[in-house]
Design a protein around this motif. Structure first.
Motif, PDB file in Angstrom:
ATOM      1  N   ALA A 198      30.369  36.397  53.220  1.00 17.26           N
ATOM      2  CA  ALA A 198      29.606  37.509  52.644  1.00 17.26           C
ATOM      3  C   ALA A 198      30.268  38.858  52.900  1.00 17.26           C
ATOM      4  CB  ALA A 198      28.186  37.515  53.187  1.00 17.26           C
ATOM      5  N   THR A 199      31.181  38.914  53.856  1.00 16.66           N
ATOM      6  CA  THR A 199      31.876  40.182  54.098  1.00 16.66           C
ATOM      7  C   THR A 199      33.236  40.216  53.408  1.00 16.66           C
ATOM      8  OG1 THR A 199      32.675  39.298  56.188  1.00 16.66           O
ATOM      9  CG2 THR A 199      30.714  40.662  56.280  1.00 16.66           C
ATOM     10  N   GLY A 202      31.191  45.846  53.758  1.00  9.91           N
ATOM     11  CA  GLY A 202      30.729  44.455  53.725  1.00  9.91           C
ATOM     12  C   GLY A 202      29.494  44.199  54.575  1.00  9.91           C
ATOM     13  N   PRO A 235      19.734  42.819  52.093  1.00  6.73           N
ATOM     14  CA  PRO A 235      18.558  41.977  51.821  1.00  6.73           C
ATOM     15  C   PRO A 235      17.519  42.049  52.942  1.00  6.73           C
ATOM     16  CG  PRO A 235      20.596  40.743  51.438  1.00  6.73           C
ATOM     17  CD  PRO A 235      20.980  42.029  52.103  1.00  6.73           C
ATOM     18  N   VAL A 236      17.984  42.237  54.182  1.00  9.53           N
ATOM     19  CA  VAL A 236      17.069  42.329  55.323  1.00  9.53           C
ATOM     20  C   VAL A 236      16.231  43.605  55.216  1.00  9.53           C
ATOM     21  CG1 VAL A 236      16.935  42.525  57.837  1.00  9.53           C
ATOM     22  CG2 VAL A 236      18.625  41.009  56.794  1.00  9.53           C
ATOM     23  N   PHE A 269      29.889  37.956  48.837  1.00  8.54           N
ATOM     24  CA  PHE A 269      28.465  38.239  49.023  1.00  8.54           C
ATOM     25  C   PHE A 269      27.648  37.636  47.884  1.00  8.54           C
ATOM     26  CE2 PHE A 269      24.710  40.930  48.406  1.00  8.54           C
ATOM     27  CZ  PHE A 269      24.164  40.906  49.673  1.00  8.54           C
ATOM     28  N   GLU A 270      28.133  37.857  46.653  1.00  8.21           N
ATOM     29  CA  GLU A 270      27.444  37.319  45.477  1.00  8.21           C
ATOM     30  C   GLU A 270      27.412  35.792  45.504  1.00  8.21           C
ATOM     31  OE1 GLU A 270      25.847  38.788  42.991  1.00  8.21           O
ATOM     32  OE2 GLU A 270      26.189  40.763  43.878  1.00  8.21           O
ATOM     33  N   ASP A 319      33.127  37.499  44.269  1.00 13.18           N
ATOM     34  CA  ASP A 319      32.642  38.309  45.385  1.00 13.18           C
ATOM     35  C   ASP A 319      31.934  37.390  46.393  1.00 13.18           C
ATOM     36  OD1 ASP A 319      30.564  39.811  46.827  1.00 13.18           O
ATOM     37  OD2 ASP A 319      31.304  41.504  45.685  1.00 13.18           O
ATOM     38  N   GLY A 363      23.050  42.380  64.069  1.00 11.23           N
ATOM     39  CA  GLY A 363      23.477  41.037  63.686  1.00 11.23           C
ATOM     40  C   GLY A 363      22.388  40.150  63.140  1.00 11.23           C
ATOM     41  N   SER A 364      21.135  40.601  63.214  1.00 11.62           N
ATOM     42  CA  SER A 364      20.054  39.767  62.692  1.00 11.62           C
ATOM     43  C   SER A 364      18.848  40.624  62.369  1.00 11.62           C
ATOM     44  CB  SER A 364      19.662  38.686  63.700  1.00 11.62           C
ATOM     45  OG  SER A 364      19.045  39.272  64.824  1.00 11.62           O
ATOM     46  N   LYS A 365      17.964  40.054  61.552  1.00  5.68           N
ATOM     47  CA  LYS A 365      16.703  40.730  61.243  1.00  5.68           C
ATOM     48  C   LYS A 365      15.908  40.915  62.529  1.00  5.68           C
ATOM     49  CE  LYS A 365      12.568  40.219  58.378  1.00  5.68           C
ATOM     50  NZ  LYS A 365      11.520  39.195  58.465  1.00  5.68           N
ATOM     51  N   ARG A 391      26.316  45.463  53.033  1.00  2.00           N
ATOM     52  CA  ARG A 391      25.764  44.591  51.996  1.00  2.00           C
ATOM     53  C   ARG A 391      25.017  43.427  52.628  1.00  2.00           C
ATOM     54  NH1 ARG A 391      30.316  42.843  48.102  1.00  2.00           N
ATOM     55  NH2 ARG A 391      28.658  42.446  46.640  1.00  2.00           N
ATOM     56  N   ARG A 392      25.557  42.925  53.746  1.00  2.00           N
ATOM     57  CA  ARG A 392      24.901  41.787  54.401  1.00  2.00           C
ATOM     58  C   ARG A 392      23.515  42.153  54.921  1.00  2.00           C
ATOM     59  NH1 ARG A 392      26.875  37.273  58.032  1.00  2.00           N
ATOM     60  NH2 ARG A 392      25.137  36.395  56.915  1.00  2.00           N
ATOM     61  N   GLU A 444      18.231  31.376  58.615  1.00  2.00           N
ATOM     62  CA  GLU A 444      19.362  32.309  58.530  1.00  2.00           C
ATOM     63  C   GLU A 444      18.971  33.599  59.244  1.00  2.00           C
ATOM     64  OE1 GLU A 444      22.597  32.719  57.570  1.00  2.00           O
ATOM     65  OE2 GLU A 444      22.259  34.809  58.151  1.00  2.00           O
ATOM     66  N   LEU A 452      20.493  36.598  59.209  1.00  2.00           N
ATOM     67  CA  LEU A 452      20.736  37.877  58.531  1.00  2.00           C
ATOM     68  C   LEU A 452      20.563  37.714  57.027  1.00  2.00           C
ATOM     69  CD1 LEU A 452      21.554  40.773  59.231  1.00  2.00           C
ATOM     70  CD2 LEU A 452      23.925  40.117  58.941  1.00  2.00           C
ATOM     71  N   SER A 453      21.594  37.319  56.329  1.00  2.00           N
ATOM     72  CA  SER A 453      21.467  37.075  54.895  1.00  2.00           C
ATOM     73  C   SER A 453      22.493  36.015  54.497  1.00  2.00           C
ATOM     74  CB  SER A 453      21.667  38.361  54.096  1.00  2.00           C
ATOM     75  OG  SER A 453      22.929  38.909  54.359  1.00  2.00           O
ATOM     76  N   ALA A 454      22.340  35.519  53.280  1.00  2.00           N
ATOM     77  CA  ALA A 454      23.121  34.365  52.841  1.00  2.00           C
ATOM     78  C   ALA A 454      24.629  34.627  52.854  1.00  2.00           C
ATOM     79  CB  ALA A 454      22.691  33.960  51.436  1.00  2.00           C
ATOM     80  N   GLY A 455      25.397  33.575  53.039  1.00  2.00           N
ATOM     81  CA  GLY A 455      26.838  33.666  52.841  1.00  2.00           C
ATOM     82  C   GLY A 455      27.677  33.514  54.087  1.00  2.00           C
ATOM     83  N   GLY A 456      27.113  33.885  55.232  1.00  2.00           N
ATOM     84  CA  GLY A 456      27.887  33.788  56.467  1.00  2.00           C
ATOM     85  C   GLY A 456      29.127  34.665  56.410  1.00  2.00           C
TER      86      GLY A 456
END
Lengths: 104, 305
Positions: free
Chosen positions: B42-43, A32, A39-40, B60-61, B58, A93-95, A35-36, B33, B35-39
Motif C-alpha cells: 500500500a505504500t 504513501g 481510510p482510518v 494502495f489501489e 498503484d 501504525g494502527s487505528k 494514504r494508508r 487489519e 490500519l488499512s488494506a494492502g500491507g
C-alpha cells in the motif's frame, strides 16, 4: 461525517473555535503512509460523529499551516481541544494507536 | 465471542486472497487489519510486476480492490490491532482492540516490516532524516543529499527512485558487490548514484535533524563522516511474528515455517505471504499463498466434521 478539508481561511472557525475536539491530519497526496491512514480517518469521522471532528491539511496547498505548526514529517496528527493542542502523533501504525493517543 | 471458519490476521495481498478464496468456498471469514488494506504494497506507488497491469498498478489501489473483492463474497473486515493470539486453543482465540474473535482455522498474514539499523538515536531521528521507505518519504528530500543503506533489490530501487529527486545519492553497502538483479547495475551508473563499497553505517550524527552518518570501512576499520540530509535504511525486513512466538515453529530469523501448502506446525493454522519461510517474497507469491491456505483450511475443516 467525512473529514473536512482545512485551509488557512477556515482553520480558525473549524478547528480553533470548535466546541468538539478536532483531529487534524497533515498530509500530502504523494505520501504513501498518509494514504494508508486515510481510510482510518474516514472511519473515525463516521464512528465518532457528534463527538469528534476530523480535518485534513494538505501541506502542498497549505504551506502556511504546515509552517505554523512546525510539521516536518507527514502524516502528523494533532488533537485540538478548545483551541489548544498537545503532543502530535507521527505516522501512527494502527487505528487503535490513534484512538489511544486521542483518548477516544 | 463470534466464531469464524477462517480468521485472517493481516489485510495485505496474502490475507485478502485467503479471505476471497475461503469466502467463495462458502466459509465464514473475517480479516483483522490494524490500519488499512494492502500491507506493505500500500505504500508502493507503482507495482510493475503484478501480471495483468502492463502500465503498472498503484499498490494502495490494488490493496483496496483486493479487500473489496473479498468483501463482495462475504468476507468481513475488522479494523482492529491484535494484542494476543492463542493458536493452540480449540477454537483458536484472537484478542484485539475491537474485541475477541475465534477461528476454527487461522491464517497468519502479518507480513514483515523494515529492519532497523539498531543505532543510538535512530528512533528519535525517524522522520528527522531517518527513513525506511523511499517512495513514501522521498519527496521530503527533494534536492537534498541522501544515503541509501543496503545492497538488495529494495536498496537499489530506493537509490534509483531517489536519484530522480535528490541532488546526490550514495549507496552504502557492506560488501564489494550487490545482491540486486543485474538489470539494476547499469541503471545506477546512468543515474549517477555513487556506490560506497565495503562500508557500514556505525553512527548517526545530528543536531535537530540528521546531519551526517559515520561510515566504517569493513576491511580497514577506518571511520569517516559523510554529511547528508537523510538516510534510507534498506537492510532487509523482519517478520511480524512476535505475538506467535512459542506457539508454532519459527525459523532462526523468525519466519513461520510452512511449505507451499501454508500449513504450519499447528493444525488449522496457516501462514501466507512474507511471514512464511519462502524464497521469493512478492505480491503475487503472497496472493498465491492465500489461495493455497484457503484450500488447505477448507480441507482441514472438512476433516474435522
Amino acid at each position: 461525517m467525512t473529514p473536512i478539508e482545512l485551509t488557512k481561511e477556515n482553520f480558525e472557525s473549524v478547528v480553533l473555535q470548535s466546541e468538539l475536539p478536532v483531529l487534524v491530519d497533515f498530509w500530502a497526496p504523494w505520501c504513501g503512509y498518509c494514504r494508508r491512514i486515510a481510510p482510518v480517518l474516514d472511519q473515525l469521522a463516521k464512528q465518532y460523529d457528534g463527538k469528534l471532528v476530523v480535518g485534513k491539511v494538505n501541506i502542498d496547498e497549505q504551506p502556511e499551516l504546515e509552517e505554523r505548526f512546525g510539521v516536518e514529517i507527514i502524516p502528523t496528527l494533532f488533537l485540538f481541544r478548545n483551541g489548544e493542542t498537545g503532543e502530535p502523533i507521527v505516522n501512527p501504525g494502527s487505528k487503535a494507536q490513534i484512538e489511544a493517543w486521542a483518548g477516544l | 465471542m463470534k466464531i469464524y471458519d477462517v480468521l485472517v490476521i493481516g489485510g495485505g495481498p496474502g490475507g485478502n486472497t485467503a479471505a476471497l478464496y475461503a469466502a467463495r468456498s462458502g466459509l465464514s471469514v473475517a480479516v483483522l487489519e490494524k490500519l488499512s488494506a494492502g500491507g506493505q504494497m500500500a505504500t508502493t506507488s507503482v507495482i510493475d510486476n503484478y501480471p495483468g497491469f502492463p502500465d503498472g498498478v498503484d499498490g494502495f489501489e490494488l490493496g483496496q480492490q483486493m479487500e473489496q473483492q473479498a468483501q463482495k463474497y462475504g468476507a468481513e473486515t475488522i479494523y482492529g490491532e491484535v494484542t494476543e493470539a492463542d493458536l493452540l486453543a480449540e477454537p483458536k482465540v484472537i484478542r484485539s482492540s475491537e474485541g475477541d474473535f475465534a477461528g476454527r482455522t487461522v491464517v497468519l498474514a502479518t507480513g514483515a516490516y523494515p529492519r532497523e539499523l539498531g543505532l543510538p538515536g535512530e528512533q528519535d531521528l525517524r522522520g528527522r532524516g531517518v527513513a525506511y521507505c523511499a517512495t513514501c518519504d522521498g519527496m521530503m528530500f527533494r534536492d537534498k543529499t541522501v544515503v541509501v543503506n543496503g545492497g538488495g533489490n529494495t536498496a537499489v530501487e530506493d537509490a534509483l527512485y531517489l536519484s530522480r529527486l535528490c541532488a546526490k545519492v550514495y549507496l552504502v553497502h557492506r560488501r564489494d558487490q550487490l545482491r540486486a538483479s543485474a538489470v539494476y547495475r547499469r541503471a545506477l551508473d546512468e543515474q549517477g548514484v555513487e556506490i560506497l563499497w565495503n562500508s557500514r553505517v556505525t553512527a548517526l550524527k545530528r543536531e535537530k535533524r540528521l546531519t551526517a552518518v559515520e561510515l566504517e570501512d569493513v576491511k580497514t576499520g577506518e571511520k569517516r563522516e559523510l554529511p547528508c540530509d537523510g538516510i534510507f535504511v534498506a537492510i532487509g525486513r523482519v517478520p511480524d511474528t512476535g505475538l506467535f512466538t512459542g506457539q508454532l515453529e519459527l525459523d532462526s530469523a523468525g519466519y513461520i515455517v510452512a511449505d507451499e501448502s501454508c500449513r504450519t506446525s499447528v493444525p488449522g493454522v496457516f501462514a501466507v505471504g512474507d511471514v512464511r519461510t519462502k524464497a521469493v517474497r512478492q505480491v503475487i507469491t503472497a496472493a498465491a499463498d492465500g489461495a493455497n491456505a484457503a484450500h488447505f483450511a477448507e480441507e482441514y475443516l472438512l476433516n474435522q466434521l
